[in-house]
Scaffold this motif. Structure first.
Motif, PDB file in Angstrom:
ATOM      1  N   THR A 170      70.132  65.825  14.562  1.00  0.00           N
ATOM      2  CA  THR A 170      69.669  65.468  15.900  1.00  0.00           C
ATOM      3  C   THR A 170      68.443  64.559  15.870  1.00  0.00           C
ATOM      4  O   THR A 170      68.029  64.065  16.915  1.00  0.00           O
ATOM      5  CB  THR A 170      69.315  66.730  16.695  1.00  0.00           C
ATOM      6  OG1 THR A 170      68.329  67.486  15.971  1.00  0.00           O
ATOM      7  CG2 THR A 170      70.554  67.594  16.912  1.00  0.00           C
ATOM      8  N   HIS A 171      67.866  64.314  14.662  1.00  0.00           N
ATOM      9  CA  HIS A 171      66.710  63.433  14.551  1.00  0.00           C
ATOM     10  C   HIS A 171      66.984  62.361  13.501  1.00  0.00           C
ATOM     11  O   HIS A 171      67.640  62.599  12.493  1.00  0.00           O
ATOM     12  CB  HIS A 171      65.448  64.212  14.179  1.00  0.00           C
ATOM     13  CG  HIS A 171      64.890  65.017  15.310  1.00  0.00           C
ATOM     14  ND1 HIS A 171      65.440  66.218  15.715  1.00  0.00           N
ATOM     15  CD2 HIS A 171      63.830  64.790  16.138  1.00  0.00           C
ATOM     16  CE1 HIS A 171      64.740  66.711  16.724  1.00  0.00           C
ATOM     17  NE2 HIS A 171      63.763  65.859  17.001  1.00  0.00           N
ATOM     18  N   THR A 172      66.462  61.165  13.740  1.00  0.00           N
ATOM     19  CA  THR A 172      66.570  60.076  12.777  1.00  0.00           C
ATOM     20  C   THR A 172      65.373  60.137  11.837  1.00  0.00           C
ATOM     21  O   THR A 172      64.573  61.074  11.871  1.00  0.00           O
ATOM     22  CB  THR A 172      66.585  58.721  13.502  1.00  0.00           C
ATOM     23  OG1 THR A 172      65.286  58.475  14.071  1.00  0.00           O
ATOM     24  CG2 THR A 172      67.634  58.708  14.620  1.00  0.00           C
ATOM     25  N   TYR A 173      65.220  59.099  11.006  1.00  0.00           N
ATOM     26  CA  TYR A 173      64.079  59.049  10.097  1.00  0.00           C
ATOM     27  C   TYR A 173      62.782  58.730  10.832  1.00  0.00           C
ATOM     28  O   TYR A 173      61.688  58.818  10.250  1.00  0.00           O
ATOM     29  CB  TYR A 173      64.316  58.013   8.992  1.00  0.00           C
ATOM     30  CG  TYR A 173      64.450  56.592   9.502  1.00  0.00           C
ATOM     31  CD1 TYR A 173      63.338  55.790   9.694  1.00  0.00           C
ATOM     32  CD2 TYR A 173      65.696  56.054   9.795  1.00  0.00           C
ATOM     33  CE1 TYR A 173      63.456  54.500  10.162  1.00  0.00           C
ATOM     34  CE2 TYR A 173      65.826  54.762  10.256  1.00  0.00           C
ATOM     35  CZ  TYR A 173      64.703  53.992  10.440  1.00  0.00           C
ATOM     36  OH  TYR A 173      64.837  52.712  10.913  1.00  0.00           O
ATOM     37  N   THR A 174      62.853  58.343  12.101  1.00  0.00           N
ATOM     38  CA  THR A 174      61.636  58.052  12.855  1.00  0.00           C
ATOM     39  C   THR A 174      61.078  59.344  13.439  1.00  0.00           C
ATOM     40  O   THR A 174      61.683  60.411  13.343  1.00  0.00           O
ATOM     41  CB  THR A 174      61.923  57.063  13.997  1.00  0.00           C
ATOM     42  OG1 THR A 174      62.675  57.735  15.016  1.00  0.00           O
ATOM     43  CG2 THR A 174      62.709  55.861  13.508  1.00  0.00           C
ATOM     44  N   ASP A 175      59.920  59.236  14.073  1.00  0.00           N
ATOM     45  CA  ASP A 175      59.316  60.409  14.709  1.00  0.00           C
ATOM     46  C   ASP A 175      59.604  60.427  16.206  1.00  0.00           C
ATOM     47  O   ASP A 175      58.868  61.015  16.991  1.00  0.00           O
ATOM     48  CB  ASP A 175      57.804  60.447  14.458  1.00  0.00           C
ATOM     49  CG  ASP A 175      57.099  59.191  14.948  1.00  0.00           C
ATOM     50  OD1 ASP A 175      57.793  58.285  15.468  1.00  0.00           O
ATOM     51  OD2 ASP A 175      55.869  59.113  14.817  1.00  0.00           O
ATOM     52  N   PRO A 204      62.195  60.959  19.725  1.00  0.00           N
ATOM     53  CA  PRO A 204      62.818  62.152  20.305  1.00  0.00           C
ATOM     54  C   PRO A 204      64.164  62.457  19.664  1.00  0.00           C
ATOM     55  O   PRO A 204      64.720  61.632  18.922  1.00  0.00           O
ATOM     56  CB  PRO A 204      62.979  61.766  21.782  1.00  0.00           C
ATOM     57  CG  PRO A 204      63.074  60.268  21.766  1.00  0.00           C
ATOM     58  CD  PRO A 204      62.161  59.823  20.666  1.00  0.00           C
ATOM     59  N   ALA A 205      64.686  63.620  19.968  1.00  0.00           N
ATOM     60  CA  ALA A 205      65.980  64.025  19.436  1.00  0.00           C
ATOM     61  C   ALA A 205      67.078  63.090  19.943  1.00  0.00           C
ATOM     62  O   ALA A 205      67.024  62.580  21.059  1.00  0.00           O
ATOM     63  CB  ALA A 205      66.280  65.471  19.838  1.00  0.00           C
TER      64      ALA A 205
END
Length: 223
Positions: free
Chosen positions: A145-150, A152-153
């Protein structure tokens, strides 16, 4: 870099692309994501930099750029793992370069990709080999539900697919496309702390206090 024609393949948001433009290059960024290209254009506009962005699959880059050739082609950290066929990629790169043009690959080392992520709660600090180092076994499927970035989901599509490519596969693909490898440099410093026990370095990146293992590599090649 001033006065050169530079192409950044799989540029995503174009933050690295802007660095070439700041150094006076005539710069083009290419990415298959319409959302990324739109965001990159907005970032370049706010920065006051003249960068052209093209939405296209990297394998279609020659046609999308209408046969234009470049002095430098760059591909950056985390790009190659999204490509299933490196031989086809290397052929595209060779066709995009002018005679004497150069390719610069700066990529996360396949050893980093083969090691597991940061330890789960209650686990020790050991580094564990959880994934293949070598390619050839097909795509690695991830559902997150999350990418490598910080950011949102992710909502909706959470499936992604990645392909492992050892350094030998990258080198051989470029040689097979008629490129000359200038050198291969390995580094133990990636630009973000993959594991909690990594320490800040003087250049502003991160490394493990021990053991010293390759986590990033650079490969310049020429046509």
């Amino acid at each position: 870099m001033s006065g050169l024609d530079v192409l950044h393949l799989q540029c995503h948001l174009g933050t690295e692309t802007l660095a070439f433009a700041r150094r006076g290059a005539r710069t083009v960024g290419l990415d298959f994501s319409e959302a990324s290209v739109m965001a990159a254009r907005g970032i370049a506009e706010k920065a006051g930099l003249d960068v052209s962005y093209v939405r296209a699959d990297v394998y279609d880059a020659v046609e999308a750029l209408e046969g234009r050739r470049f002095d430098v082609v760059y591909t950056g950290k985390g790009a190659l793992r999204y490509l299933p066929d490196l031989e086809r990629w290397a052929d595209v790169v060779a066709r995009l370069l002018r005679p004497g043009g150069r390719l610069y690959v700066v990529e996360f080392h396949p050893l980093l990709n083969a090691l597991g992520p940061k330890p789960a709660p209650g686990e020790g600090p050991e580094l564990l080999l959880l994934h293949d180092y070598l390619g050839g076994s097909g795509a690695v499927h991830r559902d997150a539900t999350h990418t490598y970035t910080d950011g949102p989901a992710v909502e909706g599509a959470t499936d992604s697919y990645e392909w492992m490519h050892g350094t030998g596969e990258v080198v051989n693909a470029l040689l097979g496309a008629g490129m000359s490898i200038r050198r291969l440099t390995e580094s133990d410093e990636p630009p973000w702390p993959r594991w909690p026990r990594m320490v800040w370095t003087a250049p502003g990146w991160w490394c493990l206090p021990e053991p010293r293992i390759p986590l990033l590599y650079g490969l310049p090649a020429s046509r």
